[in-house]
Design a protein around this motif. Structure first.
Motif, PDB file in Angstrom:
ATOM      1  N   GLY A 434      -7.897   5.768   2.212  1.00  0.00           N
ATOM      2  CA  GLY A 434      -7.395   4.525   2.713  1.00  0.00           C
ATOM      3  C   GLY A 434      -7.653   3.504   2.429  1.00  0.00           C
ATOM      4  N   MET A 435      -6.956   2.745   2.941  1.00  0.00           N
ATOM      5  CA  MET A 435      -6.992   1.470   2.121  1.00  0.00           C
ATOM      6  C   MET A 435      -6.651   0.135   2.522  1.00  0.00           C
ATOM      7  N   ILE A 436      -7.380  -0.998   2.421  1.00  0.00           N
ATOM      8  CA  ILE A 436      -7.272  -2.556   3.332  1.00  0.00           C
ATOM      9  C   ILE A 436      -7.300  -3.089   2.436  1.00  0.00           C
ATOM     10  N   THR A 437      -6.032  -4.584   3.110  1.00  0.00           N
ATOM     11  CA  THR A 437      -5.820  -5.704   2.413  1.00  0.00           C
ATOM     12  C   THR A 437      -6.027  -6.715   3.329  1.00  0.00           C
ATOM     13  N   ALA A 438      -6.454  -7.851   2.377  1.00  0.00           N
ATOM     14  CA  ALA A 438      -6.672  -9.075   3.739  1.00  0.00           C
ATOM     15  C   ALA A 438      -6.265  -9.847   2.889  1.00  0.00           C
ATOM     16  N   THR A 439      -5.283 -10.736   3.170  1.00  0.00           N
ATOM     17  CA  THR A 439      -4.614 -12.390   2.707  1.00  0.00           C
ATOM     18  C   THR A 439      -5.204 -12.771   4.208  1.00  0.00           C
ATOM     19  N   ASN A 440      -6.065 -13.819   2.868  1.00  0.00           N
ATOM     20  CA  ASN A 440      -6.186 -15.272   4.154  1.00  0.00           C
ATOM     21  C   ASN A 440      -6.111 -16.871   3.147  1.00  0.00           C
ATOM     22  N   ARG A 441      -5.237 -17.745   4.134  1.00  0.00           N
ATOM     23  CA  ARG A 441      -5.060 -18.987   3.471  1.00  0.00           C
ATOM     24  C   ARG A 441      -5.742 -19.994   4.518  1.00  0.00           C
ATOM     25  N   PHE A 442      -5.850 -20.544   2.962  1.00  0.00           N
ATOM     26  CA  PHE A 442      -6.300 -21.870   3.994  1.00  0.00           C
ATOM     27  C   PHE A 442      -5.344 -23.632   4.110  1.00  0.00           C
ATOM     28  N   THR A 443      -4.953 -23.208   5.286  1.00  0.00           N
ATOM     29  CA  THR A 443      -3.791 -23.687   5.293  1.00  0.00           C
ATOM     30  C   THR A 443      -4.113 -25.063   6.562  1.00  0.00           C
ATOM     31  N   ASP A 444      -4.823 -25.428   6.297  1.00  0.00           N
ATOM     32  CA  ASP A 444      -4.773 -27.121   7.249  1.00  0.00           C
ATOM     33  C   ASP A 444      -4.261 -28.026   7.192  1.00  0.00           C
ATOM     34  N   HIS A 445      -3.353 -28.022   6.300  1.00  0.00           N
ATOM     35  CA  HIS A 445      -1.925 -29.002   6.133  1.00  0.00           C
ATOM     36  C   HIS A 445      -0.600 -28.594   7.415  1.00  0.00           C
ATOM     37  N   PRO A 452       1.219 -17.701   7.242  1.00  0.00           N
ATOM     38  CA  PRO A 452       0.777 -16.961   8.618  1.00  0.00           C
ATOM     39  C   PRO A 452      -0.968 -17.642   8.290  1.00  0.00           C
ATOM     40  N   THR A 453      -2.121 -17.863   8.573  1.00  0.00           N
ATOM     41  CA  THR A 453      -2.993 -17.962   8.329  1.00  0.00           C
ATOM     42  C   THR A 453      -3.505 -16.491   7.351  1.00  0.00           C
ATOM     43  N   ALA A 454      -3.692 -15.891   8.260  1.00  0.00           N
ATOM     44  CA  ALA A 454      -4.382 -14.438   7.735  1.00  0.00           C
ATOM     45  C   ALA A 454      -3.151 -13.190   8.045  1.00  0.00           C
ATOM     46  N   ALA A 455      -3.105 -11.994   7.383  1.00  0.00           N
ATOM     47  CA  ALA A 455      -2.605 -11.058   7.365  1.00  0.00           C
ATOM     48  C   ALA A 455      -3.412 -10.006   6.626  1.00  0.00           C
ATOM     49  N   TYR A 456      -3.521  -8.743   7.769  1.00  0.00           N
ATOM     50  CA  TYR A 456      -4.232  -7.883   7.721  1.00  0.00           C
ATOM     51  C   TYR A 456      -3.583  -6.517   7.478  1.00  0.00           C
ATOM     52  N   THR A 457      -4.221  -5.206   6.572  1.00  0.00           N
ATOM     53  CA  THR A 457      -3.150  -4.012   6.785  1.00  0.00           C
ATOM     54  C   THR A 457      -4.029  -3.164   6.598  1.00  0.00           C
ATOM     55  N   GLY A 458      -3.749  -1.781   6.856  1.00  0.00           N
ATOM     56  CA  GLY A 458      -4.744  -0.797   6.700  1.00  0.00           C
ATOM     57  C   GLY A 458      -4.474   0.485   6.799  1.00  0.00           C
ATOM     58  N   GLY A 459      -4.661   0.943   6.330  1.00  0.00           N
ATOM     59  CA  GLY A 459      -3.424   3.065   6.191  1.00  0.00           C
ATOM     60  C   GLY A 459      -4.993   3.951   5.784  1.00  0.00           C
ATOM     61  N   VAL A 460      -4.389   5.190   6.098  1.00  0.00           N
ATOM     62  CA  VAL A 460      -5.257   6.592   6.263  1.00  0.00           C
ATOM     63  C   VAL A 460      -4.075   7.505   5.509  1.00  0.00           C
ATOM     64  N   ASP A 461      -4.571   8.447   4.295  1.00  0.00           N
ATOM     65  CA  ASP A 461      -3.785   9.213   3.463  1.00  0.00           C
ATOM     66  C   ASP A 461      -3.832  10.611   3.640  1.00  0.00           C
ATOM     67  N   PHE A 462      -3.405  10.652   3.767  1.00  0.00           N
ATOM     68  CA  PHE A 462      -4.031  12.588   3.754  1.00  0.00           C
ATOM     69  C   PHE A 462      -2.785  14.228   2.281  1.00  0.00           C
ATOM     70  N   VAL A 463      -3.500  14.176   2.233  1.00  0.00           N
ATOM     71  CA  VAL A 463      -2.826  15.315   1.054  1.00  0.00           C
ATOM     72  C   VAL A 463      -3.498  16.642   1.034  1.00  0.00           C
ATOM     73  N   HIS A 464      -2.873  18.192   0.930  1.00  0.00           N
ATOM     74  CA  HIS A 464      -3.193  18.761   0.202  1.00  0.00           C
ATOM     75  C   HIS A 464      -2.016  19.683   0.310  1.00  0.00           C
ATOM     76  N   PHE A 465      -2.727  20.637  -0.933  1.00  0.00           N
ATOM     77  CA  PHE A 465      -1.812  21.764  -2.041  1.00  0.00           C
ATOM     78  C   PHE A 465      -2.275  22.977  -1.633  1.00  0.00           C
ATOM     79  N   TRP A 466      -1.740  24.282  -2.296  1.00  0.00           N
ATOM     80  CA  TRP A 466      -2.097  25.327  -1.888  1.00  0.00           C
ATOM     81  C   TRP A 466      -1.131  26.668  -3.254  1.00  0.00           C
ATOM     82  N   LYS A 467      -1.570  26.912  -2.842  1.00  0.00           N
ATOM     83  CA  LYS A 467      -0.788  28.328  -3.878  1.00  0.00           C
ATOM     84  C   LYS A 467      -0.614  28.048  -5.095  1.00  0.00           C
ATOM     85  N   ASP A 468      -2.199  27.424  -6.457  1.00  0.00           N
ATOM     86  CA  ASP A 468      -1.932  26.868  -7.430  1.00  0.00           C
ATOM     87  C   ASP A 468      -0.734  24.985  -7.310  1.00  0.00           C
TER      88      ASP A 468
END
Length: 878
Positions: A434-445, A452-468
């Protein structure tokens, strides 16, 4: 009698081949010994008697071009070790030593005859360290992940010398344990491989044979035994740097920031690497400078989408594989979609202040990276972990108004966080992560209300091999969440990735939203090894609300796509061919309303002849397409299909003079599109340490619809388009002079000329009409006129004698020259001096007619911007 004799000979040959293949398939073992007494001096001479304590190993097998054949030249090696280093001696025998190719080049750009070793010190069947050297002593190194994925960005500190004698050439290596990762245990068994490339025959032989049909690499290596009672080294590496530079540019009268025509600058910072455990390494950088990095190539982008440029900054390039999380497999327009796009960190400021006529501004080109930390490693239990934390400074523009100065913020302070985790199961046959990213900006001005003041993403991955590992099944899913002001979220809804405001969109704009949520996913299956036939298929989807561009890269949301492919590979030489690949592909796509937006197919082939020339060709057929984004929020329109053919020819790369030519032609049904492109690459190596290359290219295109402007007037609007003729000429010029393996001079220059000539202005009236020319109304000479004085067009719809609207002339020519001259000297391992000269000339002209001579004259007349930079770094190891 002759037929019986022939059958016996065939049976014997078949038996011998099967026996050889079965023996080669067994895992080989090399047993090393500990050094007693003095360690060998790394001089490439093999003069020390300590090498006599271990035997030579010379049982190599040819992999390319003739599998399982005996190599045409013998190769042998020895391995020794002590408490701190692994030592290796490779003897590359050659019956014609005068033909050994000794090409000098910069590190990781090795060519000619070379040998390499692979060490899987975890012996996890997935990861390994690679060290290679050519006959001139040029290093090439990196790491292997996921069994077959090679990353040459790390630059470990190791030692090697080479020499040539009457028997061939020798390579003597010393690899410190601090550059490897292994468990703290008494007896070690490491995965091990030794390779040799014989340049003049393009012959590749290896110690542990792995057939070309296999999709395995590290998992099929042999083993290194005998290493015992050694301890992992927890090294601390600090590399401080100092930098000074001078920038010269054209003086601008009245501009207080550019009145002198020159500017001095300096900087200092620190890079570091700490082995915090046997498994994990912490890399960090404080106030980094990347002045030695080559500039991005020139381009003109007339689409709605952001250009993508590869990462070149060393801190973000090194070990970047672990943070790579593509949304789907494959290439094409969606192939670069990724949760992490490192060029967001240190990006150009996103706010552009409004200036009055008497104001001048000094803008920062990029956001300052205050510091970045990267933790990466893998445990003996199969957990791979990567964590990246970066902080960029708030940037301001300095604005001068008649001597009064103020600062105006143009980019907020921003924190970027990214973590990637993967778990290998059953020796890498299955992995989940899995992977998680977080972007946070200090946007007072208030300047940053559209970000955007904040942006978040997340993911899950799966892989399977067989027969050599011949078959693969993978699945991936991702979610995104962005929050900010109503203005910021409205901008995202109306951005090119979505265009919710389109009049025919199945989505709608909600100006009250303060968040935007989305998701994506992909599923793929394929036969990727074992035999000559390969095939597979995949599906992927991005929801309308998906947004990744705060820390990742997303070209387009709101789509579902599928593709299928099949290929046939022949790697054994036959007839006049050395190898042959044939591929077929099919694809199609929809939006989330179920509307089929595109489909197509292609067939292509790539082959090499026995004279070492390459040839490739392909044919693409695209069926009708629905363009949802071309009118920048306007209605989607239908275009007929198009076809494309391409050809590529490459001469023998072993020769001093190498030539590659490519050409393509795309043409659209109903004459809506025509496009030509041709490119030539000429590489000449007059001597072993000098390489000259010239890569000119030319492209021409004409298409019926090019977006010009969205015009609103009297409760009506027009999405103005035109016919456009585009011509481009560019050339990449490179000079690589390598005086030693550690001292090089590299030059890159690129002149670039582009012209866009707009004509037949029109607006859409029936964008989904299947008769292409009935989709739009072309303004007649009675309806449109050009005012040369003001350089604008005036439209009188219907010829009533009144002005309906006017717009600026969009014709233009763009010309640019960019160059870098870099002298690089690694004066001791890990410590480097750079002397850099960069030059840039950029200009444009409101004439869309293509004239190479006129644009070159204009380019020459531009006063260049020059940057002279000296950077010194010194490696400290503890």
């Amino acid at each position: 009698m002759p037929s019986h004799y022939t059958f016996k000979r065939f049976a014997f040959t078949l038996f011998a081949f099967i026996l050889m293949a079965s023996l080669s398939a067994q895992d080989k073992i090399y047993t090393t010994s500990r050094i007693i007494g003095e360690a060998p001096v790394i001089d490439g001479k093999m003069t020390e008697t300590v090498w006599e304590s271990v035997p030579w190993e010379s049982d190599f097998t040819q992999q390319e071009p003739y599998e399982y054949a005996e190599p045409s030249q013998k190769t042998a090696f020895k391995v020794l070790f002590d408490d701190n280093n692994l030592y290796m001696l490779v003897r590359s025998y050659d019956t014609e030593p005068e033909k050994i190719e000794r090409r000098l080049g910069r590190r990781d750009n090795t060519d000619g005859d070379w040998v390499g070793i692979g060490i899987s010190s975890y012996n996890d069947k997935l990861t390994a360290f690679a060290f290679a050297v050519n006959a001139s002593g040029v290093k090439w190194d990196g790491v292997v992940t996921e069994d077959t994925e090679y990353d040459d960005t790390p630059n470990p500190v190791w030692y090697v010398k080479t020499s040539i004698d009457g028997e061939g050439w020798l390579a003597e290596l010393k690899i410190p344990y601090s550059q490897l990762r292994f468990a703290d245990m008494e007896n070690h068994i490491w995965g091990f491989q030794v390779m040799r490339h014989l340049f003049r025959k393009e012959e590749f032989s290896i110690w542990q044979m792995i057939p070309q049909e296999s999709n395995q690499w590290v998992s099929a290596w042999g083993e290194l035994h005998g290493i015992n009672n050694i301890k992992p080294k927890k090294e601390i590496e600090l590399i401080p740097y100092v930098m000074g530079k001078l920038e010269t540019f054209e003086k601008e009268e009245g501009n207080p920031f550019e009145s002198s025509g020159s500017k001095w600058g300096y900087n200092a910072g620190l890079d570091g690497k700490v082995a915090i455990s046997n498994d994990f390494t912490l890399n960090f950088t404080v106030n980094p400078d990347f002045g030695q990095v080559e500039a991005d190539p020139s381009e003109v982008n007339l689409s709605a989408f952001e250009s993508y440029f590869p990462e070149k900054r060393p801190f973000f390039v090194e070990g970047s594989n672990i943070f790579n999380y593509p949304l789907a497999s494959g290439d094409g327009p969606f192939g670069r979609d990724n949760l992490f796009y490192s060029r967001r960190i240190g990006r150009s400021p996103q706010y552009d202040p409004d200036l009055s006529d008497d104001e001048y501004a000094e803008y920062p080109e990029n956001t300052t990276i205050l510091g970045a930390v990267k933790l990466s490693g893998k445990t003996k239990n199969g957990w791979s972990i990567g964590v990246l934390e970066s902080l960029t400074n708030e940037e301001t523009a300095l604005i001068d108004s008649l001597g009064n100065r103020r600062e105006d913020p143009v980019e907020p302070m921003t924190n970027y966080f990214n973590t990637r985790v993967q778990k290998d199961i059953n020796k890498g046959k299955t992995s989940i992560g899995g992977m998680i990213t977080a972007t946070n900006r200090f946007t007072d001005h208030s300047n940053f209300s559209s970000l955007p003041t904040a942006a978040y993403t997340g993911g899950v991955d799966f892989v399977h091999f067989w027969k050599d590992k011949s078959y693969r099944l993978g699945f991936k899913t991702t979610v995104s969440h962005v929050q900010g002001s109503q203005e910021a979220i409205l901008d995202l809804q109306e951005a090119p990735q979505r265009y919710f405001q389109r009049p025919d969109s199945h989505m709608s704009v909600d100006s009250t939203l303060k968040t935007l949520n989305g998701y994506s996913g992909s599923l793929n299956f394929g036969k990727i090894g074992g035999g000559h036939w390969r095939f597979g298929g995949s599906a992927a989807w991005n929801s309308p609300g998906l947004e990744l561009n705060d820390q990742g890269y997303l070209r387009m949301a709101d789509f579902i796509k599928q593709n299928a492919w099949v290929s046939y590979r022949i790697w054994e030489p036959f007839s006049i061919f050395r190898s042959l690949n044939i591929n077929m592909n099919q694809w199609s796509g929809w939006d989330f309303s179920g509307l089929n937006t595109y489909s197509g197919m292609n067939i292509n082939t790539r082959l090499q002849f026995k004279n070492y020339w390459h040839f490739g060709t392909g044919y693409n057929l695209s069926f009708r397409e629905i363009h949802r984004f071309e009118l920048r929020g306007g209605p989607a329109y239908w275009s007929p299909g198009n076809q494309n053919i391409w050809i590529n020819i490459e001469s023998d790369e072993r020769k001093k003079l190498e030539v590659e030519w490519s050409g393509s032609h795309r043409w659209g049904n109903q004459d809506y599109l025509t496009r030509y492109h041709t490119g030539l690459e000429i590489t000449y190596r007059p001597i072993q340490f000098l390489e000259l290359s010239l890569e000119p290219s030319y492209s021409f295109s004409e298409k019926e619809i090019q977006y010009v402007e969205h015009i609103e007037f009297e409760n009506d609007q027009r999405y103005l388009t035109s016919r456009i003729k585009q011509e481009m000429i560019s050339a990449d010029i490179r000079i690589n002079l390598s005086l030693t393996p550690d001292l090089s001079i590299q030059y890159w220059g690129q002149p670039f000329v582009f012209s866009g000539d707009y004509s037949e202005f029109k607006h859409m009236v029936d964008p989904m009409n299947s008769v292409y020319k009935d989709q739009f109304h072309i303004y007649t000479d009675d309806e449109i006129s050009f005012d040369a004085t003001n350089d604008e067009y005036t439209v009188d719809e219907g010829g009533q004698g009144t002005t309906t609207f006017s717009f600026d002339n969009p014709d233009f020519s763009f010309y640019e020259f960019r160059s870098n001259l870099v002298i690089r000297w690694e004066y001791i391992p890990g410590s480097t001096a750079y002397l850099v000269w960069s030059q840039g000339r950029t200009g444009d002209h409101p004439d869309g007619r293509f004239s190479l001579s006129e644009n070159i004259d204009r380019l020459i007349d531009i006063t260049p911007t020059n940057v002279f930079l000296l950077k010194l770094s010194y490696r400290l190891s503890f």
